[in-house]
Design a protein around this motif. Structure first.
Motif, PDB file in Angstrom:
ATOM      1  N   THR A   3      13.647   7.650  45.399  1.00 12.90           N
ATOM      2  CA  THR A   3      14.934   6.968  45.294  1.00 12.90           C
ATOM      3  C   THR A   3      16.042   7.965  44.964  1.00 12.90           C
ATOM      4  O   THR A   3      15.779   9.068  44.483  1.00 12.90           O
ATOM      5  CB  THR A   3      14.911   5.876  44.203  1.00 12.90           C
ATOM      6  N   GLY A   4      17.262   7.533  45.221  1.00 16.50           N
ATOM      7  CA  GLY A   4      18.422   8.361  44.916  1.00 16.50           C
ATOM      8  C   GLY A   4      19.566   7.509  44.411  1.00 16.50           C
ATOM      9  O   GLY A   4      19.569   6.290  44.572  1.00 16.50           O
ATOM     10  N   ILE A   5      20.532   8.184  43.804  1.00 18.74           N
ATOM     11  CA  ILE A   5      21.727   7.533  43.270  1.00 18.74           C
ATOM     12  C   ILE A   5      22.943   8.283  43.799  1.00 18.74           C
ATOM     13  O   ILE A   5      22.964   9.519  43.808  1.00 18.74           O
ATOM     14  CB  ILE A   5      21.761   7.606  41.729  1.00 18.74           C
ATOM     15  N   PHE A   6      23.937   7.510  44.213  1.00 19.41           N
ATOM     16  CA  PHE A   6      25.226   8.073  44.603  1.00 19.41           C
ATOM     17  C   PHE A   6      26.294   7.253  43.889  1.00 19.41           C
ATOM     18  O   PHE A   6      26.327   6.034  44.032  1.00 19.41           O
ATOM     19  CB  PHE A   6      25.424   8.006  46.119  1.00 19.41           C
ATOM     20  N   SER A  86      25.020   5.314  29.438  1.00 20.23           N
ATOM     21  CA  SER A  86      23.959   4.372  29.093  1.00 20.23           C
ATOM     22  C   SER A  86      23.780   3.332  30.195  1.00 20.23           C
ATOM     23  O   SER A  86      22.652   2.959  30.537  1.00 20.23           O
ATOM     24  CB  SER A  86      24.294   3.700  27.759  1.00 20.23           C
ATOM     25  N   ASP A  87      24.890   2.867  30.780  1.00 21.04           N
ATOM     26  CA  ASP A  87      24.815   1.898  31.887  1.00 21.04           C
ATOM     27  C   ASP A  87      24.138   2.494  33.117  1.00 21.04           C
ATOM     28  O   ASP A  87      23.359   1.823  33.794  1.00 21.04           O
ATOM     29  CB  ASP A  87      26.205   1.391  32.259  1.00 21.04           C
ATOM     30  N   VAL A  88      24.433   3.760  33.412  1.00 22.03           N
ATOM     31  CA  VAL A  88      23.776   4.421  34.548  1.00 22.03           C
ATOM     32  C   VAL A  88      22.274   4.490  34.296  1.00 22.03           C
ATOM     33  O   VAL A  88      21.462   4.138  35.167  1.00 22.03           O
ATOM     34  CB  VAL A  88      24.360   5.830  34.804  1.00 22.03           C
ATOM     35  N   ARG A  89      21.902   4.901  33.085  1.00 24.84           N
ATOM     36  CA  ARG A  89      20.475   4.990  32.748  1.00 24.84           C
ATOM     37  C   ARG A  89      19.803   3.618  32.760  1.00 24.84           C
ATOM     38  O   ARG A  89      18.664   3.476  33.195  1.00 24.84           O
ATOM     39  CB  ARG A  89      20.299   5.682  31.403  1.00 24.84           C
ATOM     40  N   ALA A  90      20.528   2.581  32.306  1.00 19.77           N
ATOM     41  CA  ALA A  90      19.982   1.210  32.323  1.00 19.77           C
ATOM     42  C   ALA A  90      19.780   0.727  33.761  1.00 19.77           C
ATOM     43  O   ALA A  90      18.815   0.015  34.048  1.00 19.77           O
ATOM     44  CB  ALA A  90      20.909   0.259  31.568  1.00 19.77           C
ATOM     45  N   THR A  91      20.670   1.127  34.658  1.00 21.75           N
ATOM     46  CA  THR A  91      20.521   0.770  36.078  1.00 21.75           C
ATOM     47  C   THR A  91      19.278   1.430  36.654  1.00 21.75           C
ATOM     48  O   THR A  91      18.509   0.786  37.377  1.00 21.75           O
ATOM     49  CB  THR A  91      21.779   1.194  36.873  1.00 21.75           C
ATOM     50  N   ILE A  92      19.047   2.675  36.308  1.00 21.53           N
ATOM     51  CA  ILE A  92      17.841   3.392  36.758  1.00 21.53           C
ATOM     52  C   ILE A  92      16.596   2.657  36.278  1.00 21.53           C
ATOM     53  O   ILE A  92      15.657   2.429  37.048  1.00 21.53           O
ATOM     54  CB  ILE A  92      17.858   4.859  36.254  1.00 21.53           C
ATOM     55  N   ILE A 101      16.911  11.061  42.501  1.00 20.02           N
ATOM     56  CA  ILE A 101      17.762  12.220  42.744  1.00 20.02           C
ATOM     57  C   ILE A 101      19.208  11.749  42.622  1.00 20.02           C
ATOM     58  O   ILE A 101      19.580  10.724  43.199  1.00 20.02           O
ATOM     59  CB  ILE A 101      17.530  12.795  44.157  1.00 20.02           C
ATOM     60  N   LEU A 102      20.008  12.486  41.867  1.00 17.05           N
ATOM     61  CA  LEU A 102      21.430  12.200  41.767  1.00 17.05           C
ATOM     62  C   LEU A 102      22.143  13.037  42.827  1.00 17.05           C
ATOM     63  O   LEU A 102      22.065  14.259  42.813  1.00 17.05           O
ATOM     64  CB  LEU A 102      21.957  12.547  40.373  1.00 17.05           C
ATOM     65  N   PHE A 103      22.803  12.366  43.757  1.00 19.80           N
ATOM     66  CA  PHE A 103      23.532  13.045  44.821  1.00 19.80           C
ATOM     67  C   PHE A 103      25.018  12.986  44.513  1.00 19.80           C
ATOM     68  O   PHE A 103      25.512  12.008  43.951  1.00 19.80           O
ATOM     69  CB  PHE A 103      23.299  12.351  46.170  1.00 19.80           C
ATOM     70  N   GLY A 104      25.752  14.028  44.907  1.00 15.91           N
ATOM     71  CA  GLY A 104      27.193  14.001  44.728  1.00 15.91           C
ATOM     72  C   GLY A 104      27.841  15.279  45.200  1.00 15.91           C
ATOM     73  O   GLY A 104      27.172  16.242  45.575  1.00 15.91           O
ATOM     74  N   HIS A 105      29.150  15.257  45.166  1.00 21.47           N
ATOM     75  CA  HIS A 105      29.955  16.415  45.551  1.00 21.47           C
ATOM     76  C   HIS A 105      30.675  16.923  44.310  1.00 21.47           C
ATOM     77  O   HIS A 105      31.426  16.176  43.679  1.00 21.47           O
ATOM     78  CB  HIS A 105      30.963  16.014  46.634  1.00 21.47           C
ATOM     79  N   MET A 106      30.411  18.172  43.944  1.00 26.09           N
ATOM     80  CA  MET A 106      31.055  18.759  42.760  1.00 26.09           C
ATOM     81  C   MET A 106      32.506  19.083  43.090  1.00 26.09           C
ATOM     82  O   MET A 106      32.785  19.868  43.987  1.00 26.09           O
ATOM     83  CB  MET A 106      30.326  20.037  42.319  1.00 26.09           C
ATOM     84  N   LYS A 107      33.412  18.385  42.395  1.00 24.53           N
ATOM     85  CA  LYS A 107      34.841  18.626  42.550  1.00 24.53           C
ATOM     86  C   LYS A 107      35.518  18.246  41.245  1.00 24.53           C
ATOM     87  O   LYS A 107      34.885  17.655  40.363  1.00 24.53           O
ATOM     88  CB  LYS A 107      35.423  17.816  43.713  1.00 24.53           C
ATOM     89  N   PRO A 117      21.223  15.683  32.757  1.00 23.37           N
ATOM     90  CA  PRO A 117      20.363  16.848  32.987  1.00 23.37           C
ATOM     91  C   PRO A 117      18.910  16.465  33.276  1.00 23.37           C
ATOM     92  O   PRO A 117      18.155  17.264  33.839  1.00 23.37           O
ATOM     93  CB  PRO A 117      20.484  17.645  31.685  1.00 23.37           C
ATOM     94  N   GLU A 118      18.529  15.245  32.911  1.00 22.48           N
ATOM     95  CA  GLU A 118      17.156  14.803  33.154  1.00 22.48           C
ATOM     96  C   GLU A 118      16.912  14.455  34.631  1.00 22.48           C
ATOM     97  O   GLU A 118      15.769  14.297  35.052  1.00 22.48           O
ATOM     98  CB  GLU A 118      16.805  13.598  32.262  1.00 22.48           C
ATOM     99  N   LEU A 119      17.983  14.327  35.409  1.00 20.18           N
ATOM    100  CA  LEU A 119      17.854  13.982  36.822  1.00 20.18           C
ATOM    101  C   LEU A 119      17.971  15.222  37.702  1.00 20.18           C
ATOM    102  O   LEU A 119      18.756  16.127  37.407  1.00 20.18           O
ATOM    103  CB  LEU A 119      18.949  12.988  37.246  1.00 20.18           C
ATOM    104  N   LYS A 120      17.217  15.229  38.770  1.00 21.40           N
ATOM    105  CA  LYS A 120      17.379  16.281  39.759  1.00 21.40           C
ATOM    106  C   LYS A 120      18.711  16.018  40.462  1.00 21.40           C
ATOM    107  O   LYS A 120      19.002  14.885  40.845  1.00 21.40           O
ATOM    108  CB  LYS A 120      16.227  16.242  40.771  1.00 21.40           C
ATOM    109  N   PHE A 121      19.527  17.064  40.612  1.00 27.11           N
ATOM    110  CA  PHE A 121      20.830  16.914  41.261  1.00 27.11           C
ATOM    111  C   PHE A 121      20.847  17.657  42.587  1.00 27.11           C
ATOM    112  O   PHE A 121      20.389  18.789  42.676  1.00 27.11           O
ATOM    113  CB  PHE A 121      21.949  17.457  40.359  1.00 27.11           C
TER     114      PHE A 121
END
Length: 182
Positions: A3-6, A86-92, A101-107, A117-121
């Motif tokens: 699974t992944g998160i965006f 906490s809400d993000v972690r509760a959703t997981i 996997i946490l996906f995103g664009h660093m900007k 840090p516990e999630l693979k990015f």
């Protein structure tokens, strides 16, 4: 299941979002799209409700052939990044994601991508120079989304909806005394 998160606000959804989501979705069996500012009232900075942004995402995802996703609301907490995290972690936990996997664009402004840090990015490089803030600025300051770069980022059905919304929000902007921040 992989699974992944965006995470994004999607104010509005544009081709840059769809590109990044498509890259993320191609690497997992299920992608959870967390739509931020879900509890915010309509404003110039947040012109569309969670439901409207969810509809925009479904429209653009369907036309891009992306189906392995679920859209989930994510509330904002004005003075509590801790509660938001906490809400993000509760959703997981709620969706029983195992090591997503946490996906995103660093900007600038996406510091939250470093808060887990516990999630693979996995970073996704942007393919577009225009962002949602610039789209909103063009819509509300110039009362137009006909500018060449904007029309390339927004589909025809979405463009019509945005035109109607821009007209409505421009009226709000003109009739209020407060400075409306984009």
């Amino acid at each position: 299941m992989r699974t992944g998160i965006f995470i994004g606000r999607f104010q509005p959804v544009h081709q840059g979002h769809i590109h990044a989501i498509g890259v993320a979705a191609s690497q997992v069996q299920k992608l959870y799209i967390l739509v931020g500012s879900a509890n915010q009232c309509r404003s110039i900075k947040n012109p569309w409700t969670f439901e409207e942004r969810k509809q925009m995402l479904h429209l653009k995802m369907h036309s891009a052939g992306i189906y392995n996703y679920e859209v989930v609301p994510l509330n904002d907490y004005r003075y509590s990044d801790t509660q938001w995290m906490s809400d993000v972690r509760a959703t997981i936990e709620h969706f029983d994601m195992k090591d997503p996997i946490l996906f995103g664009h660093m900007k600038e402004g996406n510091d939250y991508l470093k808060w887990f840090p516990e999630l693979k990015f996995k970073s996704i490089e942007s393919q577009y120079t225009l962002n949602a803030t610039q789209i909103r600025q063009k819509m509300f300051e110039e009362n137009s989304i006909e500018i060449e770069t904007v029309s390339k980022l927004v589909s025809k059905p979405l463009k019509e909806k945005l035109k109607n919304d821009a007209t409505e929000l421009n009226f709000l902007k003109k009739t209020t005394r407060a400075k409306l921040v984009l």
